[in-house]
Scaffold this active site. Structure first.
Site, PDB file in Angstrom:
ATOM      1  N   ASP A  19      78.585  53.291-101.280  1.00 52.17           N
ATOM      2  CA  ASP A  19      78.180  54.392-102.131  1.00 52.17           C
ATOM      3  C   ASP A  19      79.443  55.206-102.434  1.00 52.17           C
ATOM      4  O   ASP A  19      80.455  55.068-101.742  1.00 52.17           O
ATOM      5  CB  ASP A  19      77.143  55.232-101.379  1.00 52.17           C
ATOM      6  CG  ASP A  19      76.809  56.500-102.109  1.00 52.17           C
ATOM      7  OD1 ASP A  19      76.428  56.426-103.290  1.00 52.17           O
ATOM      8  OD2 ASP A  19      76.920  57.582-101.502  1.00 52.17           O
ATOM      9  N   ASP A  21      79.598  59.065-103.854  1.00 47.62           N
ATOM     10  CA  ASP A  21      79.540  60.485-103.517  1.00 47.62           C
ATOM     11  C   ASP A  21      79.094  60.705-102.074  1.00 47.62           C
ATOM     12  O   ASP A  21      78.026  60.240-101.667  1.00 47.62           O
ATOM     13  CB  ASP A  21      78.571  61.210-104.455  1.00 47.62           C
ATOM     14  CG  ASP A  21      79.070  61.227-105.883  1.00 47.62           C
ATOM     15  OD1 ASP A  21      80.069  61.914-106.142  1.00 47.62           O
ATOM     16  OD2 ASP A  21      78.469  60.551-106.741  1.00 47.62           O
ATOM     17  N   LYS A 152      68.585  54.022-106.593  1.00 46.21           N
ATOM     18  CA  LYS A 152      68.263  54.146-105.176  1.00 46.21           C
ATOM     19  C   LYS A 152      67.104  55.136-105.014  1.00 46.21           C
ATOM     20  O   LYS A 152      67.063  56.130-105.733  1.00 46.21           O
ATOM     21  CB  LYS A 152      69.482  54.641-104.402  1.00 46.21           C
ATOM     22  CG  LYS A 152      70.700  53.736-104.513  1.00 46.21           C
ATOM     23  CD  LYS A 152      71.934  54.415-103.918  1.00 46.21           C
ATOM     24  CE  LYS A 152      73.190  53.620-104.171  1.00 46.21           C
ATOM     25  NZ  LYS A 152      74.398  54.295-103.663  1.00 46.21           N
ATOM     26  N   ASP A 177      75.551  57.548 -97.231  1.00 47.11           N
ATOM     27  CA  ASP A 177      75.454  58.878 -96.617  1.00 47.11           C
ATOM     28  C   ASP A 177      74.127  59.559 -96.895  1.00 47.11           C
ATOM     29  O   ASP A 177      73.923  60.696 -96.475  1.00 47.11           O
ATOM     30  CB  ASP A 177      76.587  59.780 -97.122  1.00 47.11           C
ATOM     31  CG  ASP A 177      76.308  60.298 -98.531  1.00 47.11           C
ATOM     32  OD1 ASP A 177      76.385  61.518 -98.743  1.00 47.11           O
ATOM     33  OD2 ASP A 177      76.004  59.476 -99.410  1.00 47.11           O
TER      34      ASP A 177
END
Length: 230
Positions: A19, A21, A152, A177
Site C-alpha cells: 500500500d 499512504d 479495498k 496499514d
C-alpha cells in the site's frame, strides 16, 4: 500472531506488494487534514473516528458514501475536484517516507523480490509521491484507483498486481496499514504485515501474520536468497 519481541520466522516471497499512504509514505496527517478541511467548508462534522474509516479507501468511494451530506444537487466529481484543489494548499502537512522504507526496499530488491504498489489513490498522485520520495524506480508496477472496479477491502487490486508480476498470491507478502487494506490482502489469500498505525492496533495486528513499526525490520526475504544462505 507472534508478539513484537518474539522470534519472527522469515516470510519467503517472490514479490512484495505495498500500500502507499501510511505504509510507504507518511501521508496520513496530510490526508486527514484534507478531508477535515473539505467537510468543514461544507459545515459538516468530521471527527477522528470518521476520518479513521476513510483510511485505505478510494476517495471517490468515500465521497459517494457521504454525498447526501454535501447537498442535494452536488455530484461526486464536484466534490472530488474540490478535494483536489484543497490539496494544493501550501500549509498542509508534508509527505515523507516512513521509518525504514528505503532500507527495506533496497534489501528486497537485492534479494530478487519483485515490488509493486497497490494504492487506493489515483495514478498521478502515486507517481508524484513515489518520485518525490525517491523510490519510484523500485517498483515494477503500480496498481492505482483507475485500474480496478472495486477498491479495498475488495482484493481486486492485489490480485491484479499478482497477474502483472507473474506470481501466485501464495508467493507474495502484502504490507498494509489500514483495516480495509488488510482485509483486501486476506481476501486475496495473501500473507500480510501490519505496519504503521496498524502495528500499534491490537485489533489490526490480529488480521496480519506479523506487525512491524520499522519497515527495515520486516521479516521478509526472497526464495533465492534463502536457498543461498541455508
Amino acid at each position: 500472531m507472534p508478539a513484537h519481541n518474539a522470534p519472527r520466522p522469515l516470510l519467503m516471497a517472490r514479490a512484495a506488494l505495498f500500500d502507499l499512504d501510511g505504509t510507504l509514505i507518511d501521508s496520513e496527517p496530510r490526508s486527514r487534514e484534507l478531508w477535515r478541511r473539505l467537510f468543514t467548508r461544507h459545515g459538516l462534522e468530521c471527527g477522528e473516528e470518521l476520518l479513521a474509516r476513510f483510511s485505505g479507501r478510494r476517495s471517490g468511494e468515500v465521497i459517494e458514501e457521504h454525498l447526501p451530506r454535501f447537498g442535494r444537487h452536488t455530484t461526486v466529481e464536484q466534490v472530488r475536484q474540490e478535494l483536489t484543489a484543497l490539496n494544493g494548499a501550501p500549509d498542509l502537512p508534508p509527505v515523507r517516507l516512513v521509518l525504514g522504507a528505503n532500507r527495506l526496499l533496497q534489501r528486497l530488491r537485492r534479494h530478487g523480490v519483485a515490488l509493486a504498489v497497490v494504492t487506493s489513490g489515483g495514478r498521478a498522485y502515486a507517481d508524484e509521491h513515489l518520485t518525490r520520495c525517491g523510490i519510484a524506480s523500485y517498483f515494477t508496477t503500480v496498481v492505482s484507483a483507475e485500474d480496478v472496479i472495486h477498491g479495498k477491502p475488495d482484493p481486486e487490486g492485489y490480485l491484479l498486481a499478482c497477474r502483472r508480476l507473474g506470481v501466485t498470491v501464495g508467493e507474495v507478502v502484502v504490507f498494509e496499514d489500514s483495516a480495509a487494506g488488510l482485509r483486501a490482502a486476506r481476501r486475496a489469500g495473501a500473507r500480510c504485515l501490519a505496519v504503521g498505525q496498524a502495528a500499534r492496533s491490537p485489533v489490526l495486528c490480529r488480521m496480519a501474520d506479523h506487525a512491524v513499526e520499522d519497515l527495515a525490520r520486516a521479516p521478509v526475504t526472497g526464495f533465492a536468497t534463502s536457498r543461498r544462505e541455508s
